[in-house]
Design a protein around this motif. Structure first.
Motif, short mmCIF file in Angstrom:
data_model
loop_
_atom_site.label_atom_id
_atom_site.label_comp_id
_atom_site.label_asym_id
_atom_site.label_seq_id
_atom_site.Cartn_x
_atom_site.Cartn_y
_atom_site.Cartn_z
N ARG A 8 0.90 -1.14 0.13
CA ARG A 8 0.11 -0.04 0.07
C ARG A 8 0.76 1.30 0.03
NH1 ARG A 8 -4.07 0.27 4.51
NH2 ARG A 8 -4.85 1.94 3.56
N ARG A 9 2.13 1.36 0.79
CA ARG A 9 2.66 2.51 0.72
C ARG A 9 3.42 2.75 -0.13
NH1 ARG A 9 0.19 2.26 4.69
NH2 ARG A 9 -1.26 3.73 3.27
N ALA A 10 3.78 1.41 -0.85
CA ALA A 10 4.78 1.67 -2.08
C ALA A 10 4.01 2.10 -3.38
CB ALA A 10 5.53 0.32 -2.46
N ARG A 11 2.71 2.45 -3.38
CA ARG A 11 2.15 2.75 -4.68
C ARG A 11 2.38 4.06 -4.82
NH1 ARG A 11 -4.15 1.36 -3.05
NH2 ARG A 11 -3.48 2.03 -1.05
N VAL A 12 2.93 4.75 -3.71
CA VAL A 12 3.05 6.32 -3.87
C VAL A 12 4.16 6.54 -4.95
CG1 VAL A 12 4.74 6.48 -2.10
CG2 VAL A 12 3.25 8.56 -2.82
N PHE A 13 5.06 5.55 -5.07
CA PHE A 13 5.95 5.83 -6.06
C PHE A 13 5.80 5.69 -7.42
CE2 PHE A 13 8.04 5.34 -1.89
CZ PHE A 13 8.46 6.41 -1.71
N HIS A 14 4.75 4.67 -7.57
CA HIS A 14 4.23 4.33 -9.04
C HIS A 14 2.95 5.01 -9.49
CE1 HIS A 14 6.21 0.39 -9.34
NE2 HIS A 14 5.91 0.20 -7.90
N ALA A 15 2.28 5.45 -8.75
CA ALA A 15 0.93 6.18 -9.02
C ALA A 15 1.03 7.94 -9.39
CB ALA A 15 -0.35 6.24 -8.17
N ASN A 16 2.35 8.35 -8.92
CA ASN A 16 2.53 9.55 -9.23
C ASN A 16 3.93 9.89 -10.21
OD1 ASN A 16 0.84 11.16 -6.85
ND2 ASN A 16 1.65 9.45 -6.08
N ASP A 17 3.87 10.99 -11.05
CA ASP A 17 4.88 11.13 -12.09
C ASP A 17 6.13 11.57 -10.98
OD1 ASP A 17 6.22 12.27 -14.53
OD2 ASP A 17 6.29 13.89 -13.20
N ASN B 147 -1.87 18.43 1.51
CA ASN B 147 -3.10 18.00 1.73
C ASN B 147 -4.42 18.91 0.97
OD1 ASN B 147 -4.96 16.27 3.24
ND2 ASN B 147 -6.02 18.16 4.32
N ASP B 148 -3.57 19.76 -0.06
CA ASP B 148 -4.68 20.63 -1.05
C ASP B 148 -5.29 19.66 -1.85
OD1 ASP B 148 -5.52 22.00 -3.15
OD2 ASP B 148 -3.45 22.97 -3.56
N ARG B 149 -6.47 19.57 -1.98
CA ARG B 149 -7.36 18.74 -2.60
C ARG B 149 -7.21 18.90 -4.13
NH1 ARG B 149 -13.74 19.98 -1.41
NH2 ARG B 149 -12.77 20.31 0.54
N HIS B 150 -6.53 20.02 -4.43
CA HIS B 150 -6.47 20.00 -5.88
C HIS B 150 -5.06 19.62 -6.36
CE1 HIS B 150 -10.34 22.24 -6.47
NE2 HIS B 150 -9.73 23.21 -5.30
N LYS C 26 -1.02 11.35 -4.92
CA LYS C 26 -2.06 10.00 -4.73
C LYS C 26 -1.46 8.89 -3.70
CE LYS C 26 -3.47 10.36 -9.40
NZ LYS C 26 -3.40 9.84 -10.98
N HIS C 27 -2.30 8.39 -2.92
CA HIS C 27 -1.74 7.34 -1.91
C HIS C 27 -0.80 7.83 -0.91
CE1 HIS C 27 -3.92 4.68 -4.65
NE2 HIS C 27 -3.02 4.96 -5.69
N LEU C 28 -0.91 9.13 -0.56
CA LEU C 28 -0.31 9.66 0.47
C LEU C 28 -0.96 10.65 1.27
CD1 LEU C 28 2.70 9.92 1.59
CD2 LEU C 28 3.08 11.94 0.26
#
Length: 265
Positions: A96-105, A133-136, A140-142
């Motif tokens: 779950r934590r490692a997704r941040v490095f795949h889902a974001n440029d 925390n800016d919704r815009h 992702k996944h953080l």
């Protein structure tokens, strides 16, 4: 509600042992196998001591990594170390934590964490929290439970302003709900106004208790874990989860709410 003076009655534990030495075991291979590239694994995490089967990382070690954040790689290493420290050895949680490095440029990820660190360096942890925390422009996944760890460690244990950034997660929120007049839910995405309230409370309690704010944070975390453990558990077979299969099986009991999991990541 529990009175803070009662909660903080005993002398505070020493920060060195209670906070800085708080160590978490981790499995390097679980992480390396889930990263986009083997070279993304921070070299400083490869030289840590082992206790039993696994190496361990403590807060002190992650703080040291914040001294090398003048490059995108250094900032990514700090984020990864903060995630490793907050995750442990469970494969599902590592995934779950490692997704941040795949889902974001990668460039966009660095822009976000660099901007947040600039606010930390300027002594404004609430502004740093708002950046992530800016919704815009969220990463992702953080969520707050983990990006607040990055903000906390980004100071290298030398906070620039009057307020030290502190970690907030579901355990801390449960303790805050017990100790403050404000409602705190474990499964909400706490906004920057609430984060500012948390910092104000934690710093005030630290001053009255004669200790540092992150000692208060660790105390709140421990209390939240106790509250989770002692809370009565609603069996999944008895909760009010709508659906014909449960009703047909005679397991649907109106009026009993299902647990609101998962908690805020």
């Amino acid at each position: 509600m529990v009175e803070p003076d009662e909660f903080f009655r005993a002398p505070p534990p020493g920060r060195e042992a209670y906070v800085l030495a708080q160590a978490i075991s981790f499995d390097p291979q679980q992480w390396i196998s889930r990263l986009p590239n083997d070279e993304w694994w921070p070299r400083r995490l490869a030289d840590l001591p082992r206790v039993g089967r696994w190496p361990i990382v403590d807060r002190r070690s992650v703080f040291r990594m914040a001294e090398h954040t003048d490059t995108p790689e250094g900032r990514r290493d700090l984020l990864m170390a903060a995630l490793v420290w907050g995750t442990g050895t469970r494969a599902r949680e590592v995934a779950r934590r490692a997704r941040v490095f795949h889902a974001n440029d990668p460039d966009r990820l660095d822009e976000r964490i660099r901007s947040a660190k600039a606010e930390i360096d300027g002594g404004d942890p609430v502004a740093a929290y708002r950046v992530l925390n800016d919704r815009h422009a969220r990463v992702k996944h953080l969520g707050p439970a983990f990006f607040s760890k990055y903000l906390y460690f980004a100071t290298a244990d030398r906070p620039a302003g009057e307020r030290r950034p502190l970690i907030i997660d579901s355990n801390v929120a449960l303790a805050l709900n017990e100790l403050s007049d404000q409602e705190w839910r474990a499964n909400e995405r706490w906004d920057s106004t609430k984060y500012a309230s948390y910092l104000e409370l934690a710093h005030a309690w630290a001053e009255r208790w004669g200790t540092e704010p992150d000692v208060v944070e660790r105390k709140l975390f421990d209390r939240g874990k106790q509250l989770k453990t002692s809370a009565p558990q609603t069996p999944w077979s008895a909760c009010s989860r709508p659906g014909p299969s449960t009703a047909a099986a005679g397991r649907h009991t109106p009026g009993t709410p299902c647990p609101s999991f998962p908690l805020q990541p």
